[in-house]
Enzyme design. Structure first.
Site, short mmCIF file in Angstrom:
data_model
loop_
_atom_site.label_atom_id
_atom_site.label_comp_id
_atom_site.label_asym_id
_atom_site.label_seq_id
_atom_site.Cartn_x
_atom_site.Cartn_y
_atom_site.Cartn_z
N THR A 42 53.39 -3.35 -28.09
CA THR A 42 52.48 -2.67 -28.76
C THR A 42 52.31 -2.12 -29.87
O THR A 42 53.55 -0.95 -29.88
CB THR A 42 51.34 -2.30 -27.22
OG1 THR A 42 49.68 -2.06 -28.11
CG2 THR A 42 51.54 -0.63 -26.94
N SER A 51 47.30 -5.74 -33.50
CA SER A 51 48.07 -4.36 -32.75
C SER A 51 48.85 -4.40 -31.58
O SER A 51 49.43 -3.80 -30.95
CB SER A 51 46.77 -4.44 -31.19
OG SER A 51 46.62 -6.07 -30.78
N ARG A 86 50.10 10.09 -29.41
CA ARG A 86 49.52 9.86 -28.04
C ARG A 86 50.50 7.84 -27.61
O ARG A 86 51.03 7.40 -28.87
CB ARG A 86 48.34 9.33 -28.49
CG ARG A 86 47.44 8.68 -27.13
CD ARG A 86 47.59 7.00 -26.90
NE ARG A 86 47.34 6.35 -26.28
CZ ARG A 86 47.02 4.69 -25.78
NH1 ARG A 86 48.56 4.11 -26.70
NH2 ARG A 86 46.85 4.51 -24.85
C1 SD4 Z 1 47.64 1.13 -24.67
N1 SD4 Z 1 47.86 -1.09 -22.88
O1 SD4 Z 1 48.16 0.78 -25.93
C2 SD4 Z 1 47.81 -0.16 -24.35
C3 SD4 Z 1 47.01 -1.12 -25.23
C4 SD4 Z 1 46.25 -2.71 -25.25
O2 SD4 Z 1 45.02 -4.17 -25.87
O3 SD4 Z 1 46.64 -3.38 -24.56
N2 SD4 Z 1 45.45 -3.32 -25.88
O4 SD4 Z 1 46.66 1.46 -24.21
#
Ligand code: SD4
Length: 335
Positions: free
Chosen positions: A212, A92, A222
């Site tokens: 991320t 991620s 998005r």
């Molecule tokens: C998001 N906050 O793109 C991020 C994803 C994330 O653990 O933190 N996942 O919404």
């Protein structure tokens, strides 16, 4: 898939991402709680200090090394986050991050320094170290945020290497996801997740960063909370800092990290402030909180820390007083 169903599935994906590490720990250990964590500890300690979302001991170790060798908090959070961006096993963040539903890996990142300067990139493709591009935006442009192709071209002009971020593993995961007629939550089996990091250097100055690949299989275009200053990250060097993880849409709706810092300004401890910010989400009318995860970590100027999430299985990694530990967070949904 209709919009309503997609949004719900996206939320559940958030849980899959967010709960991954601890699900594995739980399954492996056949117990209700992950055994890798130490109990909640918000004690103050000496500076310097580094905290980060999830289980990212290599990243906090790197950041601490930077601080101990005389680097400042900004250098520390950048270099700490880069460890996760380069780790293709982290699905991620950065290279190896899971793509959107059309197969594009798109990164979001931001960084903020002690003087309130900040930089961010959104929908960045083909560049692993999004956090460093965000720093360049902060330091070498008159802007705060660059998006998409403009962000990529800026990165290339600054010497960043263009590379394919979709690894064999992330491509296979995406292809498997595509063939399923009915969507099922993804269990992230990695030991880490989206990384948000806060550091205080020996001068007592605070900086933060967040990076991320966002929600797995999101709609193309998005953008979540992570690159949004005030939502995914906020630093006020007089007060403290906060960084968020989990379903970004819910963090953005409550401007979560800014809220936590403002609550600390009003006198709350980092722990109390994180709890209050989570309560703003779960207490909204018709909140669907059972179907998504959000977690905050925070630090104040004294070096006190806090972390709190909606559901179980959220932790922060804390490097302070020579100890680099994964600390289990308290959480709201105990039923
Ligand atoms: C998001 N906050 O793109 C991020 C994803 C994330 O653990 O933190 N996942 O919404």
């Amino acid at each position: 898939m209709n919009r309503r169903k997609f949004i719900k599935n996206t939320s559940i994906t958030g849980i899959g991402l967010a709960l991954g590490n601890s699900v594995v720990s739980c399954a492996e250990n056949n117990s209700d709680k992950p055994t890798v964590t130490t109990p909640i500890d918000n004690s103050k300690g000496s500076l310097p200090l580094v905290i980060a979302t999830w289980h990212v001991k290599n990243a906090t170790a790197k950041a601490m090394k930077v601080l101990q060798s005389g680097g400042n908090a900004l250098d520390a959070v950048e270099q700490g986050c880069m460890v996760e961006e380069a780790d293709i096993k982290n699905s991620s963040v950065g290279k190896g991050g899971l793509p959107d539903r059309d197969g594009n890996v798109t990164l979001d990142a931001c960084i903020m320094d002690k003087d309130g300067n900040c930089g961010s990139v959104v929908f960045l493709k083909d560049i692993t170290h999004a956090v460093s591009v965000a720093r360049k935006v902060m330091e070498d442009t008159p802007h705060v945020m660059l998006a998409g192709e403009g962000a990529k071209q800026f990165a290339i002009s600054q010497g960043f290497k263009e590379e394919d971020l979709l690894t064999e593993g992330s491509k296979k995961a995406w292809e498997d996801w595509k063939v399923k007629s009915e969507y099922k939550p993804i269990i992230n089996i990695e030991n880490h997740d989206t990384i948000g990091m806060l550091a205080i250097d020996k001068n007592g100055d605070i900086a933060g960063a967040c990076t991320t690949s966002g929600l797995a299989y999101k709609m193309q275009g998005r953008v979540g909370d992570s690159p949004i200053i005030g939502s995914g990250l906020f630093i006020d060097n007089e007060i403290g800092g906060c960084v968020a993880t989990g379903l970004g849409e819910e963090v953005v709706k409550t401007v979560g990290s800014f809220l936590v810092v403002e609550l600390m300004r009003q006198g709350k401890t980092p722990q109390q402030a994180c709890e209050e910010a989570i309560s703003r989400i779960v207490n909204k009318p018709n909140s669907d909180y059972k179907n998504f995860q959000v977690g905050y970590i925070a630090v104040n100027k004294k070096g006190e820390t806090g972390s709190y999430s909606i559901h179980q299985w959220f932790s922060m990694t804390k490097f302070q007083d020579g100890k680099n530990e994964q600390i289990q967070s308290d959480y709201f949904n105990k039923t």
